[in-house]
Design an enzyme around this catalytic site. Sequence first.
Site, mmCIF file in Angstrom:
data_model
loop_
_atom_site.group_PDB
_atom_site.id
_atom_site.type_symbol
_atom_site.label_atom_id
_atom_site.label_comp_id
_atom_site.label_asym_id
_atom_site.label_seq_id
_atom_site.Cartn_x
_atom_site.Cartn_y
_atom_site.Cartn_z
ATOM 1 N N THR A 96 0.836 -1.202 0.000
ATOM 2 C CA THR A 96 0.000 0.000 0.000
ATOM 3 C C THR A 96 0.869 1.250 0.000
ATOM 4 O OG1 THR A 96 -1.732 -1.214 1.155
ATOM 5 C CG2 THR A 96 -1.864 1.192 1.227
ATOM 6 N N GLN A 147 1.481 -9.064 -6.440
ATOM 7 C CA GLN A 147 1.074 -10.465 -6.635
ATOM 8 C C GLN A 147 1.922 -11.173 -7.693
ATOM 9 O OE1 GLN A 147 -0.989 -12.175 -4.813
ATOM 10 N NE2 GLN A 147 -2.080 -10.587 -3.677
ATOM 11 N N SER A 161 5.371 -6.325 -1.823
ATOM 12 C CA SER A 161 4.949 -6.515 -0.435
ATOM 13 C C SER A 161 5.491 -7.841 0.088
ATOM 14 C CB SER A 161 3.418 -6.527 -0.376
ATOM 15 O OG SER A 161 3.002 -6.881 0.920
ATOM 16 N N CYS A 170 -10.413 -8.450 0.886
ATOM 17 C CA CYS A 170 -11.103 -7.198 1.224
ATOM 18 C C CYS A 170 -12.608 -7.322 1.018
ATOM 19 C CB CYS A 170 -10.629 -6.059 0.345
ATOM 20 S SG CYS A 170 -8.876 -5.951 0.209
HETATM 21 N N1 PLP Z 1 -1.572 -4.628 -4.232
HETATM 22 C C1 PLP Z 1 -2.035 -5.866 -4.389
HETATM 23 C C2 PLP Z 1 -2.231 -6.402 -5.776
HETATM 24 C C3 PLP Z 1 -2.355 -6.643 -3.282
HETATM 25 O O1 PLP Z 1 -2.830 -7.880 -3.444
HETATM 26 C C4 PLP Z 1 -2.167 -6.096 -1.988
HETATM 27 C C5 PLP Z 1 -2.554 -6.864 -0.775
HETATM 28 O O2 PLP Z 1 -3.583 -7.496 -0.746
HETATM 29 C C6 PLP Z 1 -1.652 -4.794 -1.875
HETATM 30 C C7 PLP Z 1 -1.373 -4.084 -3.024
HETATM 31 C C8 PLP Z 1 -1.396 -4.156 -0.531
HETATM 32 O O3 PLP Z 1 -0.240 -4.711 0.056
HETATM 33 P P1 PLP Z 1 0.026 -4.558 1.635
HETATM 34 O O4 PLP Z 1 -0.925 -5.482 2.313
HETATM 35 O O5 PLP Z 1 1.459 -4.955 1.803
HETATM 36 O O6 PLP Z 1 -0.186 -3.126 1.961
#
Ligand code: PLP
Length: 388
Positions: free
Chosen positions: A70, A178, A198, A321
């Site tokens: 994020t 991902q 991430s 989510c």
């Molecule tokens: N982008 C994608 C494609 C994700 O799947 C996620 C997490 O679900 C994120 C961003 C956010 O990552 P983080 O949980 O490390 O903030």
Amino acid sequence: MIYLDNNATTPVDPDALEAMLPFLREGFANPSGAYAAARATGQAVAHARAQVADLLSCEPDSIVFTSGGTESDNTAIHSAIRCYPERRHLVTCATEHPAVLVPMEHLRDREGYDLTILAVGADGRIDLEDLRAAIRPGETALVSLMWANNETGVIQPVPEAAAIADSLGVLFHTDSVQAAGKIDLDLPKTKVHYAAFSGHKFHAPKGVGALYVRPDVRFRPLLEGGGQESARRSGTENVAGVVALGAAAAAAARQDHRSVAALRDRLESELRAALDGVHLNGSAEHRVPNTASLRFDGTDAEGLLVVLDRAGVCCSAGSACHTGSLRPSPVLTAMGLTTAQARSTLRLSLSRFTSMEDIDHATCSLIGAVKKLRAQRPSGGPVLAAPK
Ligand code: PLP
């Protein structure tokens, strides 16, 4: 527990855990310090940076450690609009993660930016000609296109899209959260300018990640202060997390993606052999090896999850989510699925820690759950065409 929800988060690699523990104990010194213990933690951070760079085939200097996907996505967007304040147009795609879509929608709704959200086909991919037509040279501040989708695993044509943006003089960011550890990413071979990662999606702990910043590209930090990370991300380094991220990246670089794909394919083919009305959402060809987004006609995912939970099988309905929400997944509806089709979808996501026994147990439980739900339908028996 049979864990098939690795796109939500992954178990920490035991080697990554071992690597980080000393930095939660005696190796606690602040890497900015001017004494031997501090130099040792600084060297551990540098080593981790080299390990992450190795996974992405890039130079260590291109890696900025962050708190996760994020923050990396938000930093890339923030950087682009600060570097090009006169450019008031942004481009992204309908199936992006909220970590990209929400800040972009806020820029549109609160700051008057013009936002183009590209549609996807039934395969979950954008049309590159749509992208070319959407970019306004001199006006577009950023194109953001995810490498792999969290719900379907569909891979976007990122190298081609980045080349188009670059040729038109526009910054290109890719949410690669991902994709890392699932497909080979040779970033310098592409025209990608920023890329988000991430740790907890590839067996490092939660709360640590990285942003790739191409060396010759403009950048403005989101977090300013003490000047850590070469003034690209201030804040005392999460040394233990970063060390684990490095170890997890090194393990991911050694991984054979084909073994995970073979297990995923076994799961899909056994389900199809035992049940009618099982469909794959999105491209079968352009897909990361660990993900299956499957819909089961005549069922609802929430009901399936309850039965599977009792059998000790963890997976999700759409993305993490959206589980628990009555709204159908925007990713699936953007691909043209009806509400009923989206609501009958399960996301099963594997990792290199998934075993053949896990797959066989999950297959058996899933077949039982689908049959049970279909038998409970008022009309009885499977409904092969989901109502509109
Ligand atoms: N982008 C994608 C494609 C994700 O799947 C996620 C997490 O679900 C994120 C961003 C956010 O990552 P983080 O949980 O490390 O903030």
